[in-house]
Design an enzyme around this catalytic site. Structure first.
Site, PDB file in Angstrom:
ATOM      1  N   PRO A  88       0.820  -1.220   0.000  1.00  0.00           N
ATOM      2  CG  PRO A  88      -0.731  -1.523   1.717  1.00  0.00           C
ATOM      3  CD  PRO A  88       0.549  -2.066   1.171  1.00  0.00           C
ATOM      4  CD  GLU A 115      -0.022  -6.661  10.806  1.00  0.00           C
ATOM      5  OE1 GLU A 115      -0.406  -5.491  10.610  1.00  0.00           O
ATOM      6  OE2 GLU A 115      -0.784  -7.645  10.820  1.00  0.00           O
ATOM      7  NE  ARG A 153      -6.581  -5.590 -21.667  1.00  0.00           N
ATOM      8  CZ  ARG A 153      -6.573  -4.488 -22.376  1.00  0.00           C
ATOM      9  NH1 ARG A 153      -5.708  -3.551 -22.122  1.00  0.00           N
ATOM     10  NH2 ARG A 153      -7.452  -4.311 -23.337  1.00  0.00           N
ATOM     11  CG  ASP A 168      -7.603  -1.086 -24.443  1.00  0.00           C
ATOM     12  OD1 ASP A 168      -7.446  -2.107 -25.105  1.00  0.00           O
ATOM     13  OD2 ASP A 168      -6.705  -0.504 -23.815  1.00  0.00           O
TER      14      ASP A 168
HETATM   15  N1  4GX Z   1      -1.591  -2.689  -3.317  1.00  0.00           N
HETATM   16  N2  4GX Z   1      -1.411  -5.322   0.551  1.00  0.00           N
HETATM   17  C1  4GX Z   1       0.785  -6.380   0.891  1.00  0.00           C
HETATM   18  C2  4GX Z   1       1.551  -6.884   3.155  1.00  0.00           C
HETATM   19  C3  4GX Z   1       2.649  -5.914   2.991  1.00  0.00           C
HETATM   20  C4  4GX Z   1       2.673  -4.672   3.635  1.00  0.00           C
HETATM   21  C5  4GX Z   1       3.734  -3.839   3.450  1.00  0.00           C
HETATM   22  C6  4GX Z   1       4.688  -5.451   2.009  1.00  0.00           C
HETATM   23  C7  4GX Z   1       4.753  -4.226   2.654  1.00  0.00           C
HETATM   24  C8  4GX Z   1      -1.648  -3.861  -1.468  1.00  0.00           C
HETATM   25  C9  4GX Z   1      -2.225  -2.795  -2.184  1.00  0.00           C
HETATM   26  C10 4GX Z   1      -2.053  -4.319  -0.128  1.00  0.00           C
HETATM   27  C11 4GX Z   1      -1.749  -5.560   1.958  1.00  0.00           C
HETATM   28  C12 4GX Z   1      -0.427  -6.253   0.012  1.00  0.00           C
HETATM   29  C13 4GX Z   1      -0.501  -5.664   2.795  1.00  0.00           C
HETATM   30  N3  4GX Z   1       3.655  -6.290   2.176  1.00  0.00           N
HETATM   31  N4  4GX Z   1      -0.692  -4.360  -2.237  1.00  0.00           N
HETATM   32  N5  4GX Z   1       0.401  -6.664   2.275  1.00  0.00           N
HETATM   33  N6  4GX Z   1      -3.240  -2.018  -1.785  1.00  0.00           N
HETATM   34  O1  4GX Z   1      -2.995  -3.776   0.397  1.00  0.00           O
HETATM   35  O2  4GX Z   1      -0.634  -3.638  -3.356  1.00  0.00           O
END
Ligand code: 4GX
Length: 264
Positions: A88, A115, A153, A168
């Site tokens: 995130p 986490e 794609r 698109d």
């Molecule tokens: N867009 N998540 C990853 C665990 C995490 C947290 C911090 C690495 C660093 C997300 C998103 C997402 C939830 C995937 C937490 N891994 N990934 N995960 N939105 O929410 O890509």
């Protein structure tokens, strides 16, 4: 394009590889896909990939050792690959970033759970930190699938025949025009006459107007940031003139009304 996904749930990708355009792209050797289990790179007997956070608190953190091992194993086989951590905290994923990623020979997609991953992973081993949107998933796997999907794609030959990626939504910075198929009449609603006319120039113009109108109504932010061409400006100008006419009429009526009230 060679996609290598690093995950503790490689089975999640099996149905994803097995359907639709992704499956066909694999069959036609436009893409190569694999999902490696991070657990296989753990050193201990129980193949542990997570541990409690230093400093305390709830939840678990992915250990750096197994992740680093998995990433190095993948990049050793394809040194030119880009490495992507789904998080995130990452750069927002959009069509432009999809295009950038499509220019790599290979992508290593790293899916965290819990986490997150030990901070010491990011720096040397990760080229991109990418977020697919401002919401929290239970893991990076779905985010990785979205990136594989959007990038695939864009690979020449991955989309069959007619449907080319140039046509698109977003390819031209606009939303897709309205689409219609048979029947001609559905629940009292007709297909726009021009689409039945066979007049290709008129159909093209109608579709551009439809695209512009939908973008203006649903995503005006996209229009604000777009380089408009001559024809697009012409259409927006035409609408502005029409809206101005309506508003002038409306204002004049109100002025007239006020004048009459003052006399009374
Ligand atoms: N867009 N998540 C990853 C665990 C995490 C947290 C911090 C690495 C660093 C997300 C998103 C997402 C939830 C995937 C937490 N891994 N990934 N995960 N939105 O929410 O890509």
């Amino acid at each position: 394009m060679n996609f290598v996904v690093l995950t503790i749930f490689p089975e999640m990708f099996e149905p994803f590889w097995a359907h639709g355009i992704i499956r066909r792209a694999i069959e036609h050797k436009k893409i190569f896909t694999s999902a490696l289990n991070i657990r296989d790179y753990a050193q201990d007997r129980h193949q542990v990939t997570d541990d409690r956070p230093y400093g305390g608190g709830s939840g678990m953190v992915m250990k750096p050792g197994p992740l680093a091992g998995a990433i190095r194993s993948a990049t050793r086989k394809m040194p030119a690959a880009g490495t992507v951590l789904l998080t995130p905290q990452g750069r927002p994923f959009d069509q432009n970033l999809a295009k950038e990623l499509a220019s790599f020979d290979g992508l290593v997609l790293i899916c965290g759970r819990y986490e997150g991953v030990d901070e010491r992973i990011s720096h040397e081993l990760i080229d991109y930190e990418i977020s697919i949107g401002d919401y929290v998933l239970t893991g990076g796997e779905l985010a990785a699938m979205i990136i594989v999907d959007a990038v695939t794609r864009l690979i020449p030959g991955a989309l069959g025949g007619e449907d080319a990626a140039e046509n698109d939504s977003f390819a031209n910075g606009l939303l897709e025009h309205a689409q219609y198929t048979r029947p001609r009449m559905f629940e009292g609603q007709e297909v726009p006459e021009v689409l039945l006319s066979g007049h290709h120039q008129e159909i093209k113009k109608w579709r551009l107007e439809s695209s512009l109108m939908r973008t203006l109504m649903k995503r005006s932010d996209l229009l604000q940031n777009k380089d408009l061409n001559r024809q697009e400006i012409e259409i927006l100008d035409k609408w502005r003139n029409e809206i101005n006419k309506i508003l002038q009429c409306h204002h004049r009526e109100r002025e007239d009304l006020k004048g009459k009230e003052e006399k009374i």
